[in-house]
Design a protein around this motif. Structure first.
Motif, PDB file in Angstrom:
ATOM      1  N   ARG A 112       0.851  -1.191   0.000  1.00 13.39           N
ATOM      2  CA  ARG A 112       0.000   0.000   0.000  1.00 13.39           C
ATOM      3  C   ARG A 112       0.881   1.234   0.000  1.00 13.39           C
ATOM      4  O   ARG A 112       2.107   1.136   0.073  1.00 13.39           O
ATOM      5  N   ASN A 113       0.250   2.412  -0.078  1.00  9.08           N
ATOM      6  CA  ASN A 113       1.005   3.663  -0.111  1.00  9.08           C
ATOM      7  C   ASN A 113       1.404   4.052   1.317  1.00  9.08           C
ATOM      8  O   ASN A 113       0.561   4.467   2.104  1.00  9.08           O
ATOM      9  N   TYR A 114       2.690   3.936   1.606  1.00 10.06           N
ATOM     10  CA  TYR A 114       3.207   4.263   2.930  1.00 10.06           C
ATOM     11  C   TYR A 114       3.798   5.667   2.995  1.00 10.06           C
ATOM     12  O   TYR A 114       4.356   6.050   4.028  1.00 10.06           O
ATOM     13  N   GLY A 115       3.696   6.441   1.918  1.00  5.78           N
ATOM     14  CA  GLY A 115       4.301   7.762   1.896  1.00  5.78           C
ATOM     15  C   GLY A 115       5.808   7.679   1.720  1.00  5.78           C
ATOM     16  O   GLY A 115       6.388   6.602   1.527  1.00  5.78           O
ATOM     17  N   PHE A 116       6.466   8.841   1.792  1.00  3.07           N
ATOM     18  CA  PHE A 116       7.903   8.911   1.558  1.00  3.07           C
ATOM     19  C   PHE A 116       8.676   8.150   2.634  1.00  3.07           C
ATOM     20  O   PHE A 116       9.442   7.230   2.343  1.00  3.07           O
ATOM     21  N   ALA A 117       8.466   8.533   3.897  1.00  2.33           N
ATOM     22  CA  ALA A 117       9.237   7.929   4.983  1.00  2.33           C
ATOM     23  C   ALA A 117       8.902   6.453   5.146  1.00  2.33           C
ATOM     24  O   ALA A 117       9.793   5.594   5.225  1.00  2.33           O
ATOM     25  N   GLY A 118       7.627   6.132   5.191  1.00  4.93           N
ATOM     26  CA  GLY A 118       7.230   4.745   5.385  1.00  4.93           C
ATOM     27  C   GLY A 118       7.635   3.844   4.236  1.00  4.93           C
ATOM     28  O   GLY A 118       8.033   2.693   4.441  1.00  4.93           O
ATOM     29  N   GLY A 119       7.538   4.378   3.025  1.00  7.48           N
ATOM     30  CA  GLY A 119       7.938   3.596   1.866  1.00  7.48           C
ATOM     31  C   GLY A 119       9.413   3.262   1.897  1.00  7.48           C
ATOM     32  O   GLY A 119       9.825   2.108   1.681  1.00  7.48           O
ATOM     33  N   TYR A 120      10.237   4.258   2.176  1.00  2.00           N
ATOM     34  CA  TYR A 120      11.675   4.004   2.223  1.00  2.00           C
ATOM     35  C   TYR A 120      12.053   3.122   3.404  1.00  2.00           C
ATOM     36  O   TYR A 120      12.956   2.281   3.298  1.00  2.00           O
ATOM     37  N   ASN A 121      11.402   3.299   4.545  1.00  3.30           N
ATOM     38  CA  ASN A 121      11.729   2.444   5.692  1.00  3.30           C
ATOM     39  C   ASN A 121      11.500   0.971   5.359  1.00  3.30           C
ATOM     40  O   ASN A 121      12.331   0.110   5.692  1.00  3.30           O
ATOM     41  N   ARG A 122      10.396   0.675   4.700  1.00  3.49           N
ATOM     42  CA  ARG A 122      10.108  -0.716   4.358  1.00  3.49           C
ATOM     43  C   ARG A 122      11.032  -1.217   3.251  1.00  3.49           C
ATOM     44  O   ARG A 122      11.430  -2.388   3.242  1.00  3.49           O
ATOM     45  N   ALA A 123      11.382  -0.313   2.347  1.00  2.00           N
ATOM     46  CA  ALA A 123      12.293  -0.709   1.273  1.00  2.00           C
ATOM     47  C   ALA A 123      13.678  -1.028   1.808  1.00  2.00           C
ATOM     48  O   ALA A 123      14.271  -2.068   1.464  1.00  2.00           O
ATOM     49  N   VAL A 124      14.217  -0.148   2.655  1.00  2.11           N
ATOM     50  CA  VAL A 124      15.578  -0.362   3.177  1.00  2.11           C
ATOM     51  C   VAL A 124      15.636  -1.645   4.003  1.00  2.11           C
ATOM     52  O   VAL A 124      16.632  -2.388   3.958  1.00  2.11           O
ATOM     53  N   ALA A 125      14.570  -1.940   4.741  1.00  2.00           N
ATOM     54  CA  ALA A 125      14.538  -3.188   5.507  1.00  2.00           C
ATOM     55  C   ALA A 125      14.666  -4.394   4.586  1.00  2.00           C
ATOM     56  O   ALA A 125      15.287  -5.408   4.950  1.00  2.00           O
ATOM     57  N   GLN A 126      14.103  -4.302   3.380  1.00  2.00           N
ATOM     58  CA  GLN A 126      14.184  -5.402   2.419  1.00  2.00           C
ATOM     59  C   GLN A 126      15.480  -5.374   1.606  1.00  2.00           C
ATOM     60  O   GLN A 126      15.805  -6.345   0.924  1.00  2.00           O
ATOM     61  N   LEU A 127      16.194  -4.250   1.670  1.00  2.65           N
ATOM     62  CA  LEU A 127      17.443  -4.106   0.924  1.00  2.65           C
ATOM     63  C   LEU A 127      18.661  -4.143   1.842  1.00  2.65           C
ATOM     64  O   LEU A 127      19.729  -3.646   1.501  1.00  2.65           O
ATOM     65  N   SER A 128      18.501  -4.781   2.999  1.00  2.00           N
ATOM     66  CA  SER A 128      19.568  -4.762   4.007  1.00  2.00           C
ATOM     67  C   SER A 128      20.806  -5.540   3.573  1.00  2.00           C
ATOM     68  O   SER A 128      21.857  -5.430   4.206  1.00  2.00           O
ATOM     69  N   HIS A 129      20.708  -6.325   2.501  1.00  3.79           N
ATOM     70  CA  HIS A 129      21.884  -7.050   1.997  1.00  3.79           C
ATOM     71  C   HIS A 129      22.805  -6.139   1.183  1.00  3.79           C
ATOM     72  O   HIS A 129      23.907  -6.551   0.815  1.00  3.79           O
ATOM     73  N   TYR A 130      22.356  -4.914   0.900  1.00  3.06           N
ATOM     74  CA  TYR A 130      23.218  -3.928   0.256  1.00  3.06           C
ATOM     75  C   TYR A 130      24.015  -3.178   1.322  1.00  3.06           C
ATOM     76  O   TYR A 130      23.523  -2.956   2.436  1.00  3.06           O
ATOM     77  N   ASP A 131      25.219  -2.751   0.974  1.00  2.00           N
ATOM     78  CA  ASP A 131      26.045  -1.984   1.910  1.00  2.00           C
ATOM     79  C   ASP A 131      25.493  -0.577   2.117  1.00  2.00           C
ATOM     80  O   ASP A 131      25.615  -0.004   3.202  1.00  2.00           O
ATOM     81  N   ALA A 132      24.915  -0.001   1.066  1.00  2.00           N
ATOM     82  CA  ALA A 132      24.380   1.355   1.139  1.00  2.00           C
ATOM     83  C   ALA A 132      23.189   1.472   0.217  1.00  2.00           C
ATOM     84  O   ALA A 132      23.040   0.715  -0.746  1.00  2.00           O
ATOM     85  N   VAL A 133      22.344   2.425   0.543  1.00  5.57           N
ATOM     86  CA  VAL A 133      21.162   2.719  -0.272  1.00  5.57           C
ATOM     87  C   VAL A 133      21.177   4.199  -0.623  1.00  5.57           C
ATOM     88  O   VAL A 133      21.484   5.039   0.224  1.00  5.57           O
ATOM     89  N   VAL A 134      20.868   4.505  -1.878  1.00  4.70           N
ATOM     90  CA  VAL A 134      20.672   5.895  -2.287  1.00  4.70           C
ATOM     91  C   VAL A 134      19.176   6.147  -2.371  1.00  4.70           C
ATOM     92  O   VAL A 134      18.470   5.473  -3.136  1.00  4.70           O
ATOM     93  N   LEU A 135      18.680   7.076  -1.572  1.00  2.00           N
ATOM     94  CA  LEU A 135      17.296   7.525  -1.708  1.00  2.00           C
ATOM     95  C   LEU A 135      17.295   8.555  -2.826  1.00  2.00           C
ATOM     96  O   LEU A 135      17.811   9.663  -2.663  1.00  2.00           O
ATOM     97  N   LEU A 136      16.710   8.205  -3.968  1.00  2.00           N
ATOM     98  CA  LEU A 136      16.751   9.078  -5.140  1.00  2.00           C
ATOM     99  C   LEU A 136      15.330   9.417  -5.566  1.00  2.00           C
ATOM    100  O   LEU A 136      14.540   8.524  -5.895  1.00  2.00           O
TER     101      LEU A 136
END
Length: 335
Positions: A64-88
């Motif tokens: 669902r639509n979690y907005g900017f902060a919520g969307g990125y929080n859930r995304a980064v949790a799923q991308l934790s195998h990356y060393d770094a994330v660029v919020l673009l």
């Protein structure tokens, strides 16, 4: 080699994806990077467009639509195998070779948690962009400003800020952060909804003793205003409310309550200026922001207690101006 996820948050933004995503793919040449569109449950044709690009771009679907902060929080949790994330942001066009200097900054400086490029205006690429410019700071009253932009005064990029500099924050339009630092500090505050959540997160990281750097030989071009433009009172409301919230949470001065009270007086002056210039809706937005701040004060004080327990040193980061940027810019003309 550092593995990097370039995460582009999207909600019904297929028009922006068509305009900017090909430029992201063209100019993201770093071998260890994956470009990933994080979708906040769009119901337009964003998915079809991204899948038409084939394997060059990945798709991460949220329920669902979690907005900017919520969307990125859930995304980064799923991308934790990356060393770094660029919020673009989806309205950003990177310049050629933009990512390599950011990666080099993190690789060479283990104490740097986050970094960002110079942010320039996609409508006039000679100029810095209002929301990020060349590294962000705040004054003691919480007013944000940048190298290259103080209030409405925006500079042309003449190479004057091509050096790297420690900052208090870098723009969420293009913010590279170590994944573990993002998770350790709690990520973006979802209460904010939109605006200044990246400043709040960077401030928390600084209070943890981590560094934030603007990298002068990397740049991107930001359209800006794709969500809310400056004429919208809703934007005024969010900017003032969220700014008050982040001060309550993060200010480490022993007299932070007095500083907050002074800030409220200054907000009253700003409201009066809006009123006498025919912008009554913006004045009312400031009033509503203060009502919201008082209503949520118990919650923000609980957050403050949790954050302040982890502060490394009970002193303000050096990137916070100890005086007033209003005074320096408008009265003493030294900024």
């Amino acid at each position: 080699m550092m593995r990097v996820a370039v995460a582009i948050l999207n909600w019904n933004g297929s028009n922006l994806l068509r305009r900017y995503l090909p430029q992201v793919l063209e100019h993201t040449t770093y071998e260890g990077a994956d470009v990933i569109v994080v979708d906040n449950a769009s119901d337009d044709d964003s998915r079809e467009y991204v899948f038409s690009l084939g394997s060059r771009c990945q798709w991460l679907q949220l329920d669902r639509n979690y907005g900017f902060a919520g969307g990125y929080n859930r995304a980064v949790a799923q991308l934790s195998h990356y060393d770094a994330v660029v919020l673009l942001n989806s309205d950003v066009a990177p310049a050629s070779g933009w990512l390599e200097p950011l990666v080099a900054c993190l690789e060479a400086n283990p104490n740097v948690a986050a970094c960002g490029p110079k942010i320039k205006d996609d409508k006039d690429r000679r100029m810095f962009e209002y929301a990020g410019a060349a590294g962000g700071f705040i004054d003691i009253f919480g007013y944000p400003y940048c190298r290259g932009r103080v209030f409405d005064s925006v500079e042309e990029d003449r190479g004057q800020y091509n050096s790297d500099i420690d900052a208090l924050w870098v723009s969420g339009a293009a913010l590279m952060v170590r994944t573990q630092d993002y998770l350790d500090c709690g990520g973006l505050d979802e209460e904010f909804f939109a605006h200044m959540e990246e400043i709040d997160m960077c401030w928390r990281l600084r209070n943890l003793g981590r560094r934030i750097v603007c990298v002068g030989n990397s740049e991107v071009y930001h359209l800006g205003g794709a969500t809310l433009n400056s004429s919208n009172p809703r934007k005024t409301y969010l900017n003032f409310r969220n700014n008050l919230w982040m001060m309550i949470k993060n200010h480490t001065s022993s007299v932070w309550v007095l500083i907050l009270l002074w800030r409220m007086i200054l907000d009253g002056v700003a409201g009066a200026k809006f009123l006498f210039t025919g912008k009554a809706s913006h004045c009312w937005a400031i009033v509503q922001a203060h009502f919201s701040m008082w209503g949520s004060l118990p919650l923000m004080l609980r957050k403050r207690k949790s954050i302040q327990q982890s502060v490394i040193a009970n002193t303000m980061p050096q990137e916070i101006l100890k005086g007033s940027i209003v005074w320096k810019h408008y009265i003493s003309h030294t900024a």
